[in-house]
Design an enzyme around this catalytic site. Sequence first.
Site: not given
Length: 732
Positions: A413, A311, A307, A571, A407, A385, A356
């Site tokens: 989550e 972030e 990664k 965010w 992925e 995400d 984003r």
Amino acid sequence: MIRRTFSFFTATRKSAPLAWRCVRMAIAGLVIGLALGASRAFADDGYRLWLRYDRIADESLRTADAAALSHLVLATPDGTDSPTLTAARNELTAGLKGLLGLDAKIDLAKSTDLPAAVGAEGYSLHRRGRDTVVISARHDVGVLYGAFALLRDVQLQTPLAKLDTVSAPKISRRLLDHWDNLDRTIERGYAGFSLWEWFYLPEYRNPRYRDYARACASLGLNGAVLNNVNADSLILSSLWLRKVAALAEEFRPYGIRVYLSVRWTAPKDLGGPQTADPLDPGVAAWWRAKVDEIYKLIPDFGGFLVKANSEGEPGPQDYGRTHADGANVLADALAPHGGIVMWRAFVYAAENTTDRVKQAYNEFMPLDGKFRPNVAIQIKNGPLDFMPREPFHPLFGGLAHTSAALELQITQEYLGQGTQLAYLAPLWKEVLDADTFARGPARGELAESSSTVGRVIDGSIYHQPLTVIAGVANTGTDRDWTGHPLAQANWYAFGRLAWDHDLTAAAIADEWTRLTYSNDPRVVQPVTAMLLASRETVVDYSMPLGLHHLMATGHHYGPGPWVADLKRPDWNPVYYHRADENGLGADRTVTGSNALEQYAPEVAKRWADLATCPDEYLLWFHHVPWDYRMRSGRTLWDELCLHYQHGVESVRGWQKTWDGLQPLIDAERFAHVKALLVRQESDARDWRDACLLYFQTFSKRPLPAGVEPPAHTLDYYQAVKRRYAPGHGDEK
Ligand code: BDP
């Protein structure tokens, strides 16, 4: 027994002498205690997962299976023994003894005439004569997979009369990604702490490591990334590599190779060159030496997951270089050993004001074809995400000269974490079966749905040599591995789909339920119905109609659609839902961010037009007026409210269903799931009430008939803090 004891106890009349009453009460207590103790012994704590091997009750079935399986032949090209074949033998011995009471004779042999379809990792299962089954494969690990498949058939009570199967995985690297930190916390982990006891390694090896590898192998998984993508450089230190090697040794008999997440600045952090510039020769030499050191300790090491420049994580862009420069320096170090790089496409930057969801595509498409052949770009299923629902990521089908790895997130989550039931196979299938309309060399005259994400990642479309699928694991130290007893189904489903993405969510749910609970149709039917409805239910009560990222801060557990104060605009939930007095939803058509332009024209056209955009993606792509007429004939506002209400009602339906299963399910798992469903119902109401009250401040319309009035005011929901939710950080 308990009944008799009870009558013994109640027969203690007042008139009996006190001492005698005390003696009788003591005896009664003892007997009740023993009875409960005995039933406890039969309780199931979930540790055995889907590999339970309890005796099959039907005697005629047992006899038929035992007759067919009294002799097993494990055949490989050289016919010699290995630790993997020992694992296969042990599994068959234990499994057949448990299921059938059978002591099978197991021999090794040389395989001949293997069908080509067996491939490198597949197996063939067939009967020879009346009492022999041959499991053959090109490598011992294929035999192990075949052994698990055979035992699965026996557990599922599939008649073995016509056993004749060839099965091979469509994707060659099938991995669990563990977001485990070296202090044993797990980022977004909801089932306890990390399974890896770093401090005690390499000397002490918890037997659970083997159980983990065995469970993975039973599904055909063949790799594990051991540490968090937000990686600590320490993992590459010589001391820690010895610990990694110990885990690799434990996993090896089960065909599980280890991989590591690496931090881009590791060369600097570990005392090497004082830069991490990928084009610096010293940096390249450091990586080569480090990789050589790893392969000395772990000859079958799988490779690196990275990664970078995302972030806050460091990456090659910090040195003015590209993702390709970064990936290739690692790839060159790994190539001589057969290792690979999985370079993540989950990148977005604070200073970038582009929508984003467009950023990863914008960054990676210009680099298509610039990566070494042992690099795969690892792409989350959707462009944002791991939301409860997202359209597929446009890099699937977009990248034509680079391996695209998928992925998925097994840990929930954004779907209720370890507390709520959400069976994820329907979500994953939605992505795997989505048509990208990719124009690969193979497309030619292919029909619609031939260029699905599944076929892009398995190499059918662009013929890339490296194929990878990864799932972010939901395992931890909880006794039942996954926290929520029904979340085991997600680990199982990921493994099965990694092997064969053409399996259906329903078929996998059916298998898992029968293996993990019971073959009794009175259990199978209701449990699979709950599983199959659950993802859509979570969507309904949290983010229906294409809404996304409405999460409160920190834990991603509860609602916070009003959050607007986080330092990065992207965010904040308000960045995504764009509620105002006119309507709701993000405009990603030409009048908005035009994220649609990143998809093939066939896809973009369908989603751009309100008339053809499916309701599921409506507010993902469109800002829609509150009074817009939906397909149902209702207004957007009414439809939205009814989705939230429907989600709550579905959970209540499961509560009734589950209660009805009490006589058929062991007490421990029954009580655990029952309690979690109580919590889920209450969480679902919170989601509904918080979101509708907030959106109502813009829509200014009443709740339609059938929607329950909220229990509290908006202020109340805005003040709710969910402190110390497991998995990450804290909402202060
Ligand atoms: C997000 C998680 C964050 C991860 C990140 C990633 O909230 O904890 O580090 O993804 O995938 O979903 O890198």
